[in-house]
Design an enzyme around this catalytic site. Structure first.
Site, PDB file in Angstrom:
ATOM      1  N   CYS A  76       7.255   4.024   6.045  1.00 17.62           N
ATOM      2  CA  CYS A  76       6.429   3.812   4.857  1.00 17.62           C
ATOM      3  C   CYS A  76       7.252   3.365   3.655  1.00 17.62           C
ATOM      4  O   CYS A  76       6.714   2.803   2.707  1.00 17.62           O
ATOM      5  CB  CYS A  76       5.673   5.088   4.509  1.00 17.62           C
TER       6      CYS A  76
ATOM      7  N   CYS B  24       0.831  -1.197   0.000  1.00 14.32           N
ATOM      8  CA  CYS B  24       0.000   0.000   0.000  1.00 14.32           C
ATOM      9  C   CYS B  24       0.872   1.256   0.000  1.00 14.32           C
ATOM     10  O   CYS B  24       0.628   2.196  -0.767  1.00 14.32           O
ATOM     11  CB  CYS B  24      -0.927  -0.015   1.218  1.00 14.32           C
ATOM     12  N   CYS B  25       1.883   1.267   0.845  1.00 10.21           N
ATOM     13  CA  CYS B  25       2.791   2.421   0.907  1.00 10.21           C
ATOM     14  C   CYS B  25       3.604   2.563  -0.371  1.00 10.21           C
ATOM     15  O   CYS B  25       3.867   3.678  -0.828  1.00 10.21           O
ATOM     16  CB  CYS B  25       3.737   2.283   2.096  1.00 10.21           C
TER      17      CYS B  25
ATOM     18  N   CYS C 170      -1.909   7.722   7.318  1.00 10.16           N
ATOM     19  CA  CYS C 170      -3.203   7.348   6.754  1.00 10.16           C
ATOM     20  C   CYS C 170      -4.122   6.807   7.853  1.00 10.16           C
ATOM     21  O   CYS C 170      -3.658   6.163   8.807  1.00 10.16           O
ATOM     22  CB  CYS C 170      -3.012   6.299   5.667  1.00 10.16           C
TER      23      CYS C 170
ATOM     24  N   CYS D 132      -4.044   3.167   9.278  1.00 11.65           N
ATOM     25  CA  CYS D 132      -2.782   2.729   9.884  1.00 11.65           C
ATOM     26  C   CYS D 132      -2.313   3.650  11.006  1.00 11.65           C
ATOM     27  O   CYS D 132      -1.143   3.619  11.394  1.00 11.65           O
ATOM     28  CB  CYS D 132      -1.689   2.638   8.821  1.00 11.65           C
TER      29      CYS D 132
END
Length: 251
Positions: A223, A115-116, A197, A200
């Protein structure tokens, strides 16, 4: 522009310089091919304030991941308007759209590294492609990874990464915030000491590490922007760090 030896020498010299002196040197040296990145959280305010006083039109990158708290986006708009900042929002590559829509709710939890990489690392790599220098707000007291950083870091592609606040502590940030009456992120007083985010990030207590609320229970503290992951432009080189199968993705 600079050799590794020159960057190392300057980095050592800058250990005794103020953040403002380092920022001014960077802007004077690399203008206009220089940009600053910011997450617009409370700890971001001193660097943004310093940079805006040195060069108002300095380009600032903001990674719009699609997972931010509304509070972050509203605060960002407020600061950009009041300080008249030159901000450019960065987004993921559109080739990820189908994949991310299929995993919108689960991606941050199932595979936070991927995702990062999709929403932060790749967009920043792309944005910095034509830049000579990148100003970051990391500090040595934030994580074990950042503890080993240098004020100037030469990237593999020749980009010079500049960390003006590297020697600052949380106390230095607080002192500067108080001295210049800078605003805090609206979630800061609710226990969100380091804000990323929404999926998280959680609120934490007053007497714990400020980044303890990031990726709780997932064995992750960075990240990828400030780790070895950022050095890899080819996704095949970092695929081993991901949980989900992306072998079919045409990147």
């Amino acid at each position: 522009m600079f050799s590794p030896a020159e960057v190392e020498r300057l980095s050592e010299e800058f250990e005794a310089k103020t953040p403002q002196e380092i920022i001014k040197w960077a802007v004077d040296t690399f203008w206009p091919q220089i940009a600053l990145s910011s997450s617009f959280q409370t700890q971001s305010m001193p660097l943004l304030h310093m940079a805006s006083r040195i060069r108002r039109d300095l380009l600032i990158f903001f990674l719009d991941t699609g997972y931010h708290f509304w509070d972050t986006l509203i605060f960002r708009e407020q600061i950009v308007s009041e300080w008249q900042l030159n901000v450019l929002d960065l987004y993921r590559d559109t080739r990820w759209d189908v994949f991310t829509r299929q995993h919108t709710r689960t991606l941050p939890l199932e595979d936070p590294n991927l995702c990062c990489f999709i929403h932060k690392v790749q967009p920043m790599q792309r944005a910095l492609k034509d830049m000579l220098a990148w100003i970051s707000g990391i500090r040595r007291d934030q994580t074990s990874v950042r503890a080993n950083a240098k004020i100037l870091e030469l990237q593999k592609d020749g980009l010079v990464k500049i960390n003006p606040l590297l020697n600052w502590t949380k106390a230095d940030v607080n002192h500067y915030m108080e001295e210049y009456h800078l605003p805090s992120h609206p979630l800061f007083e609710k226990g969100y000491r380091s804000i990323g985010c929404a999926p998280c990030t959680v609120a934490i207590g007053l007497n714990v590490d400020e980044r303890a609320g990031r990726w709780v229970g997932r064995g992750k503290v960075e990240c990828g922007l400030h780790t070895e992951m950022f050095q890899h432009k080819d996704i095949s080189e970092v695929q081993k760090d991901f949980q989900l199968n992306i072998s079919s993705m045409d990147k």
